[in-house]
Design a protein around this motif. Sequence first.
Motif, PDB file in Angstrom:
ATOM      1  N   GLN A 148      37.742  43.331  61.037  1.00 58.20           N
ATOM      2  CA  GLN A 148      37.844  42.147  59.876  1.00 58.20           C
ATOM      3  C   GLN A 148      36.432  42.140  59.326  1.00 58.20           C
ATOM      4  O   GLN A 148      35.519  42.169  60.133  1.00 58.20           O
ATOM      5  CB  GLN A 148      37.947  40.871  60.919  1.00 58.20           C
ATOM      6  N   VAL A 149      36.045  41.907  58.122  1.00 58.97           N
ATOM      7  CA  VAL A 149      35.102  42.096  57.586  1.00 58.97           C
ATOM      8  C   VAL A 149      34.670  40.628  57.237  1.00 58.97           C
ATOM      9  O   VAL A 149      35.323  39.742  56.406  1.00 58.97           O
ATOM     10  CB  VAL A 149      34.902  42.743  56.014  1.00 58.97           C
ATOM     11  N   THR A 150      33.495  40.210  57.517  1.00 57.63           N
ATOM     12  CA  THR A 150      32.845  38.943  57.140  1.00 57.63           C
ATOM     13  C   THR A 150      31.880  39.005  56.463  1.00 57.63           C
ATOM     14  O   THR A 150      31.268  40.193  56.432  1.00 57.63           O
ATOM     15  CB  THR A 150      32.601  38.069  58.577  1.00 57.63           C
ATOM     16  N   PRO A 151      31.132  38.341  55.648  1.00 58.00           N
ATOM     17  CA  PRO A 151      29.783  38.260  55.353  1.00 58.00           C
ATOM     18  C   PRO A 151      28.705  38.635  56.218  1.00 58.00           C
ATOM     19  O   PRO A 151      27.791  39.459  55.788  1.00 58.00           O
ATOM     20  CB  PRO A 151      29.538  36.713  54.646  1.00 58.00           C
ATOM     21  N   GLU A 152      28.670  38.080  57.598  1.00 60.58           N
ATOM     22  CA  GLU A 152      27.790  38.717  58.547  1.00 60.58           C
ATOM     23  C   GLU A 152      28.012  40.328  58.678  1.00 60.58           C
ATOM     24  O   GLU A 152      26.834  40.930  58.743  1.00 60.58           O
ATOM     25  CB  GLU A 152      27.971  37.968  59.599  1.00 60.58           C
ATOM     26  N   ILE A 153      29.137  40.485  58.832  1.00 59.99           N
ATOM     27  CA  ILE A 153      29.195  41.998  59.206  1.00 59.99           C
ATOM     28  C   ILE A 153      28.999  42.922  57.991  1.00 59.99           C
ATOM     29  O   ILE A 153      28.305  43.873  58.291  1.00 59.99           O
ATOM     30  CB  ILE A 153      30.794  42.347  59.490  1.00 59.99           C
ATOM     31  N   ASN A 154      29.304  42.494  56.665  1.00 62.78           N
ATOM     32  CA  ASN A 154      28.929  42.949  55.403  1.00 62.78           C
ATOM     33  C   ASN A 154      27.228  43.239  55.398  1.00 62.78           C
ATOM     34  O   ASN A 154      26.830  44.346  55.041  1.00 62.78           O
ATOM     35  CB  ASN A 154      29.201  42.341  54.144  1.00 62.78           C
ATOM     36  N   ALA A 155      26.612  42.104  55.768  1.00 64.81           N
ATOM     37  CA  ALA A 155      25.191  42.152  55.664  1.00 64.81           C
ATOM     38  C   ALA A 155      24.730  43.010  56.775  1.00 64.81           C
ATOM     39  O   ALA A 155      23.600  43.897  56.631  1.00 64.81           O
ATOM     40  CB  ALA A 155      24.524  40.620  56.095  1.00 64.81           C
ATOM     41  N   TRP A 156      25.322  43.024  57.885  1.00 63.62           N
ATOM     42  CA  TRP A 156      24.657  44.032  58.874  1.00 63.62           C
ATOM     43  C   TRP A 156      24.924  45.353  58.690  1.00 63.62           C
ATOM     44  O   TRP A 156      24.175  46.139  58.696  1.00 63.62           O
ATOM     45  CB  TRP A 156      25.491  43.750  60.223  1.00 63.62           C
ATOM     46  N   LEU A 157      26.151  45.871  58.192  1.00 68.08           N
ATOM     47  CA  LEU A 157      26.436  47.181  57.530  1.00 68.08           C
ATOM     48  C   LEU A 157      25.606  47.665  56.608  1.00 68.08           C
ATOM     49  O   LEU A 157      24.979  48.619  56.468  1.00 68.08           O
ATOM     50  CB  LEU A 157      27.988  47.224  57.008  1.00 68.08           C
ATOM     51  N   ASP A 158      25.075  46.760  55.703  1.00 68.32           N
ATOM     52  CA  ASP A 158      24.220  47.221  54.443  1.00 68.32           C
ATOM     53  C   ASP A 158      22.788  47.347  55.026  1.00 68.32           C
ATOM     54  O   ASP A 158      22.260  48.347  54.735  1.00 68.32           O
ATOM     55  CB  ASP A 158      24.243  45.834  53.451  1.00 68.32           C
ATOM     56  N   ALA A 159      22.442  46.502  55.862  1.00 69.69           N
ATOM     57  CA  ALA A 159      21.296  46.821  56.763  1.00 69.69           C
ATOM     58  C   ALA A 159      21.304  47.876  57.538  1.00 69.69           C
ATOM     59  O   ALA A 159      20.079  48.913  57.332  1.00 69.69           O
ATOM     60  CB  ALA A 159      20.794  45.539  57.695  1.00 69.69           C
ATOM     61  N   GLN A 160      22.350  48.432  58.248  1.00 70.89           N
ATOM     62  CA  GLN A 160      22.388  49.653  58.927  1.00 70.89           C
ATOM     63  C   GLN A 160      22.191  50.754  57.982  1.00 70.89           C
ATOM     64  O   GLN A 160      21.424  51.990  58.119  1.00 70.89           O
ATOM     65  CB  GLN A 160      23.837  49.801  59.622  1.00 70.89           C
ATOM     66  N   LEU A 161      23.020  50.671  56.684  1.00 71.79           N
ATOM     67  CA  LEU A 161      22.818  51.809  55.779  1.00 71.79           C
ATOM     68  C   LEU A 161      21.685  51.815  55.240  1.00 71.79           C
ATOM     69  O   LEU A 161      21.045  52.997  55.061  1.00 71.79           O
ATOM     70  CB  LEU A 161      23.879  51.639  54.607  1.00 71.79           C
ATOM     71  N   LYS A 162      20.996  50.771  54.890  1.00 75.35           N
ATOM     72  CA  LYS A 162      19.650  50.836  54.120  1.00 75.35           C
ATOM     73  C   LYS A 162      18.493  51.628  55.297  1.00 75.35           C
ATOM     74  O   LYS A 162      17.825  52.335  54.903  1.00 75.35           O
ATOM     75  CB  LYS A 162      19.056  49.516  53.881  1.00 75.35           C
TER      76      LYS A 162
END
Length: 171
Positions: free
Chosen positions: A143-157
Amino acid sequence: MEPTDPLYLHPAESTHPMVVDIKLLGIENYLEWKRQMEIAICSKRKLGFLTGVVKRPTDDPLRADTGIHKSIKNYVLYTKTANEIWDYLQKHFSASNGARKFRLNKELEDLEQDEKSICEYFTELRILWQNLEIMTDWPPVTQVTPEINAWLDAQLKEQEERKLFQFLNGL
């Protein structure tokens, strides 16, 4: 039969066994072998048979021994489905190998451009990064939530930044 049917075999496709560049020898080359098999099988749109999403017809004999060394083939000889073989191989050869991860990280740390072109140097780095990446067992995101998206973006960065530093350190 419809072309969208997983059993559909395009006229340009051969009924001969699929060939991959390497044979599975064991834990030392499982991840590379697995990736080549996934690519080859995805190109034929048959990955569902390995993952178990698509079931093999009961009247179709199993011939899924391509790309496996004969010493390993005997262990999967009596399995009934491609999914059983796939799961067996994954269970026995994909266990996180701390020694291998250590060796790959050490190679990353020691890698320098030296006399190589930038392209050759970057390719060596990329191969090491990819080998480490496929050894990382991330849990699936259901399940993708805004918080998960932000976490994934931070991990990728963070991951891209680390790769940049590794690249620059070896120049």
